[in-house]
Write an enzyme that holds these catalytic residues in place. Structure first.
Site, PDB file in Angstrom:
ATOM      1  N   HIS A   5      73.124  31.523  79.382  1.00 47.62           N
ATOM      2  CA  HIS A   5      74.322  32.229  79.380  1.00 47.62           C
ATOM      3  C   HIS A   5      75.553  31.521  79.927  1.00 47.62           C
ATOM      4  CE1 HIS A   5      77.383  35.026  81.743  1.00 47.62           C
ATOM      5  NE2 HIS A   5      77.358  35.483  80.188  1.00 47.62           N
ATOM      6  N   GLU A  25      74.740  30.661  74.788  1.00 46.51           N
ATOM      7  CA  GLU A  25      75.915  31.192  74.476  1.00 46.51           C
ATOM      8  C   GLU A  25      76.970  30.628  75.305  1.00 46.51           C
ATOM      9  OE1 GLU A  25      78.236  35.000  76.371  1.00 46.51           O
ATOM     10  OE2 GLU A  25      77.606  33.172  77.074  1.00 46.51           O
ATOM     11  N   ASP A  27      81.771  30.695  75.537  1.00 46.20           N
ATOM     12  CA  ASP A  27      82.814  31.546  75.436  1.00 46.20           C
ATOM     13  C   ASP A  27      83.836  30.650  74.756  1.00 46.20           C
ATOM     14  OD1 ASP A  27      82.135  33.696  77.449  1.00 46.20           O
ATOM     15  OD2 ASP A  27      81.848  32.088  78.667  1.00 46.20           O
ATOM     16  N   HIS A  41      85.027  30.533  80.273  1.00 45.50           N
ATOM     17  CA  HIS A  41      85.038  32.089  80.511  1.00 45.50           C
ATOM     18  C   HIS A  41      86.371  32.570  81.158  1.00 45.50           C
ATOM     19  CE1 HIS A  41      83.797  35.621  82.438  1.00 45.50           C
ATOM     20  NE2 HIS A  41      82.829  35.649  81.513  1.00 45.50           N
ATOM     21  N   ASP A  85      80.898  33.798  72.305  1.00 49.16           N
ATOM     22  CA  ASP A  85      81.272  34.881  72.873  1.00 49.16           C
ATOM     23  C   ASP A  85      82.937  34.726  72.807  1.00 49.16           C
ATOM     24  OD1 ASP A  85      82.082  37.112  74.381  1.00 49.16           O
ATOM     25  OD2 ASP A  85      81.036  36.610  76.338  1.00 49.16           O
TER      26      ASP A  85
END
Length: 275
Positions: A5, A25, A27, A41, A85
């Site tokens: 993540h 993952e 962003d 993020h 994301d």
């Protein structure tokens, strides 16, 4: 699939792979015009994580291309899936189409190299809200106009905002999309979350003939007890800040004969059918 993540800095890619992730993952942060600028993020983010790590989006794509290109010195065979994301909630929904064009073009130029020895990993487009569905239309339109529709085979869709599952299905029907779909369920690691919606998603996945949820993952899991709970329910993937913890849980007697890590040979768009 163990999804690392918030892998937003280039140096974190190998760090998370070393911890056992086979998917990452990251962003994608846009400017006001829908141009993808950074893997970032922003604050706030998950508890215990540094929110400020980032990379230039195109430079990040250049790096993960090398990591997923056989024969490249940086190649890591275990990395089989990228989950983008897409921070579309930060821009006007009217810019979702422009954002889809931009991301597709940058993947063509920096990841797939328009067919010239590009990266091989699958791409999951994580879209926060159904209102941003024009991103998907733009992405597909761009691949078609650029003459690279072959990459549709590598691309999947996932709505991540914990919205009503039937509402998500209606949007997918409107788009004419009934394959290459994941359904995420979860919340930031700072807060607890029940399993009601996750169970509903899994029930739909396991309904014969239902096409709109072949794969389900839970996020962002940091406690081993919650990882076990999700695995007992039968999720296809776990997103975590601690991939090594997921690996340890998978090695436990209860799970070791039921689950294995996905490899490149496993199709992330197909519903898993036990032998």
């Amino acid at each position: 699939w163990i999804m690392g993540h918030m892998v937003n800095a280039i140096e974190q890619v190998d760090e998370f792979l070393d911890l056992g992730a086979n998917a990452i993952e990251f962003d994608v942060d846009f400017d006001d015009d829908g141009v993808a600028k950074y893997t970032h993020h922003r604050i706030p983010c998950d508890c215990g994580r540094l929110c400020t790590k980032y990379a230039v989006f195109t430079e990040y794509l250049d790096y993960v291309r090398q990591v997923t290109t056989p024969g490249d010195p940086k190649f890591r065979k275990e990395l089989v899936l990228h989950a983008l994301d897409l921070k579309l909630q930060r821009i006007s929904s009217e810019k979702a189409y422009a954002a889809g064009v931009d991301v597709a073009t940058k993947l063509l130029d920096h990841y797939w190299m328009r067919g010239w020895n590009g990266g091989r990993a699958y791409i999951l487009l994580n879209i926060p809200l159904v209102e941003d569905y024009e991103f998907i239309r733009a992405f597909k339109d761009t691949l078609r106009k650029e003459g690279h529709e072959q990459y549709n085979a590598k691309v999947g869709i996932n709505f991540t905002g914990n919205e009503d599952l039937d509402e998500i299905r209606e949007v997918l029907e409107k788009l004419g999309e009934d394959e290459h779909i994941w359904q995420a369920d979860g919340i930031t690691s700072c807060f607890p979350r029940g399993t009601e919606r996750l169970k509903k998603a899994l029930e739909k996945r396991d309904t014969p003939g239902y096409k709109y949820i072949p794969k389900v993952y839970a996020w962002t899991l940091v406690r081993s007890s919650i990882m076990r709970r999700s695995l007992r329910l039968g999720v296809d993937g776990v997103m975590s800040n601690y991939p090594d913890s997921v690996v340890k849980v998978l090695k436990e007697k209860e799970f070791s004969d039921k689950f294995r890590l996905a490899t490149y040979a496993d199709n992330p768009w197909e519903k898993f059918t036990p032998i």
